[in-house]
Design an enzyme around this catalytic site. Structure first.
Site, PDB file in Angstrom:
ATOM      1  N   ASP A   1      -4.511   3.005  14.028  1.00 15.67           N
ATOM      2  CA  ASP A   1      -3.649   3.608  13.012  1.00 15.67           C
ATOM      3  C   ASP A   1      -4.173   4.999  12.728  1.00 15.67           C
ATOM      4  OD1 ASP A   1      -5.806   3.371  11.285  1.00 15.67           O
ATOM      5  OD2 ASP A   1      -4.846   1.939   9.939  1.00 15.67           O
TER       6      ASP A   1
ATOM      7  N   ARG B   1       0.851  -1.194   0.000  1.00 16.27           N
ATOM      8  CA  ARG B   1       0.000   0.000   0.000  1.00 16.27           C
ATOM      9  C   ARG B   1       0.883   1.240   0.000  1.00 16.27           C
ATOM     10  NH1 ARG B   1      -5.060   1.523   4.001  1.00 16.27           N
ATOM     11  NH2 ARG B   1      -3.528   1.276   5.682  1.00 16.27           N
TER      12      ARG B   1
END
Length: 535
Positions: A449, A169
């Site tokens: 996160d 990613r």
């Protein structure tokens, strides 16, 4: 003492970050020339699309709400499918995600999950060393030299046979890489992460029966997907790869993207592997996009659940849309982590994960995400039981009919002072860890996160903007925030211990979190102003 390497830079490229051992292995002249070419060809389009985001946000702020696009109706109604998907991506029942540090990569590849998403984005703090060392680690994976011994404890980490399939990613279109300048302009984090990885590893991955696979974050429109498709075509051409070699899974984690799922699949149809329900960022995006609209104030984060309202609608629409087009429909993240020294709490956390995964598999998802290796077997058991075949592409879900109204339905629930205070504690603690270079942080038995920190910050901002009345009649305003902030930081100091608290970067984190929470206008991403404080 090892001499620091020097870099051989192509014309127009400047590196402003410190050059450490082995950095010259990925920051090669040819690799940087490749990245520079992508930048020169595509950065103006990237900036134009970001400007379109800002223009659209002004319309949302004025009261407009998202809807399906009239001009792309023919794509939604057309009879087309995506290109064939490679064999090693046919079974994705459990995917583990995490940052790109060496220990995480080995543990994740060995976790028993089918896929590991190595994350340069929300699970990583974009400290210069983190980003470059991540590229070195991934290059080492394909060179079969990722094994290492931890210098702190002497423990050996070795890659096992049949590791998880690797998907990368890169950072979202909005994020810069300020340590690389091209023709005097700061480079795009997306193009740097993608470009370095595909340049060094595409052919090695193909030679080992896999390929250059990517997860694309934060897209807000099919035009942004079209830009990625153009980047893929250019990269494949430059590297001598067959068209369609690169495969992408797009995270549907912004509210506008949920209204353009067909169009996003269509733009990337030669490179498409699936869509994913990025639930935490999606909640953040829902708040952010509609932040100026008092009709869309959510209840406490804990009550914004996948089985109800806009979250349930978007996950069902994603399954139906993907399976109609021959693409995989991936479920969302189980953020729970094992609770040490508390068997009851641990059992409760695992039961939540199991129930969530049973919902996903039952609805027709082709796989799911977990944040911790101990949760791989929990999720695997559910999908093995409810999805004995490799995927559920045959589950068309033609019974699903999701409207624009469904995608905007607000969860019912309460807004509490406890929830307000928890948002302060989670948001500040995450931001403090991020400033220290850690992007995935265990807080209150959840793996947080950037997305979950963004929810905390966005909810506080929206509550304060509207003076939302909390349970018990207390008004959420700037005065309440300023009273709660020091009280919650005292609690955090007690939880962490005074010594650990003092060693952290709490003063900076507190100041930035307060600034963003009480700002008159909503900052798009907390990671952008925070990035200026990183090394």
């Amino acid at each position: 003492m090892t001499a620091q390497p020097t870099l051989d830079l192509p014309a127009g490229v400047t590196i402003t970050g410190a050059v450490q051992p082995r950095f010259d292995e990925v920051l090669t002249r040819d690799a940087l020339a490749f990245v520079a070419d992508l930048h020169r060809r595509f950065n103006e389009t990237r900036k134009r699309l970001l400007a379109l985001r800002a223009e659209r946000q002004k319309r949302f702020d004025a009261g407009e709400t998202p809807d399906f696009l009239a001009e792309t109706r023919h794509i939604r109604e057309g009879d087309w499918t995506v290109a064939p998907i490679p064999a090693d991506l046919q079974d994705r029942r459990v995917e583990i995600t995490g940052p790109v540090d060496r220990k995480m990569i080995v543990n994740a590849l060995n976790s028993g999950a089918k896929v590991f998403m190595a994350d340069f984005e929300d699970a990583s703090s974009p400290v210069w060393a983190n980003m470059v060392e991540g590229q070195i680690n991934l290059k080492d994976r394909w060179a079969n030299r990722i094994d290492f011994t931890d210098p702190n404890n002497g423990k050996d980490y070795n890659l096992k046979d049949k590791p998880a399939v690797l998907i990368i990613r890169p950072r979202g279109w909005h994020l810069p890489e300020r340590h690389i300048e091209i023709d005097g302009e700061i480079a795009s984090g997306s193009l740097v992460d993608f470009g370095l990885y595909v340049f060094h590893n595409a052919k090695a991955a193909l030679a080992q029966g896999s390929g250059p696979y990517f997860y694309l974050p934060k897209l807000e429109s099919h035009l942004e997907a079209r830009l990625w498709n153009d980047v893929f075509l250019a990269a494949q051409n430059a590297l001598g790869l067959k068209p369609g070699t690169i495969k992408a899974t797009v995270l549907i984690e912004t509210l506008p993207a949920a209204f353009e799922m067909d169009e996003i699949l269509y733009e990337l149809r030669e490179h498409m592997a699936g869509l994913n329900c990025g639930r935490w960022d999606y909640i953040f995006s829902f708040i952010k996009k509609l932040a100026r609209n008092p009709a869309y104030v959510l209840p406490d984060r804990s009550q914004v659940v996948m089985t109800k309202a806009f979250l349930n609608a978007y996950s069902l629409l994603l399954i139906k849309t993907c399976h109609r087009r021959g693409a995989f429909a991936m479920g969302g993240m189980a953020a729970q982590i094992p609770v040490k020294n508390n068997p009851e709490a641990n059992a409760a956390a695992f039961a939540k994960v199991k129930a969530d995964k049973e919902r996903e598999a039952g609805n027709g998802h082709d796989g799911t995400w977990v944040a911790h290796p101990d949760l791989v077997p929990v999720a695997m058991e559910v999908f093995d039981r409810l999805m004995p075949q490799a995927n559920q592409l045959d589950k068309k879900r033609e019974d699903v009919n999701v409207t624009a109204k469904d995608l905007l339905e607000v969860h019912q629930g309460t807004r509490t002072e406890d929830g307000f205070r928890e948002n302060i504690r989670v948001g500040v603690q995450y931001l403090e860890a991020w400033l220290r270079g850690r992007g995935a942080v265990p807080i209150y038995n959840m793996m947080e996160d950037a997305a979950t920190a963004e929810i905390s910050r966005a909810q506080i901002w929206q509550f304060v903007q509207y003076g939302v009345e909390l349970e018990g009649g207390i008004k959420a305003d700037a005065a309440l925030f300023k009273r709660c902030l020091p009280e919650e930081m005292e609690r955090v100091k007690t939880e962490l211990g005074a010594e650990a608290y003092a060693k952290g970067r709490f003063p900076e984190a507190i100041a930035l979190f307060e600034q963003l929470s009480l700002a008159p206008s909503f900052e798009d991403f907390l990671t952008v102003p925070a990035y200026a404080k990183l090394g």
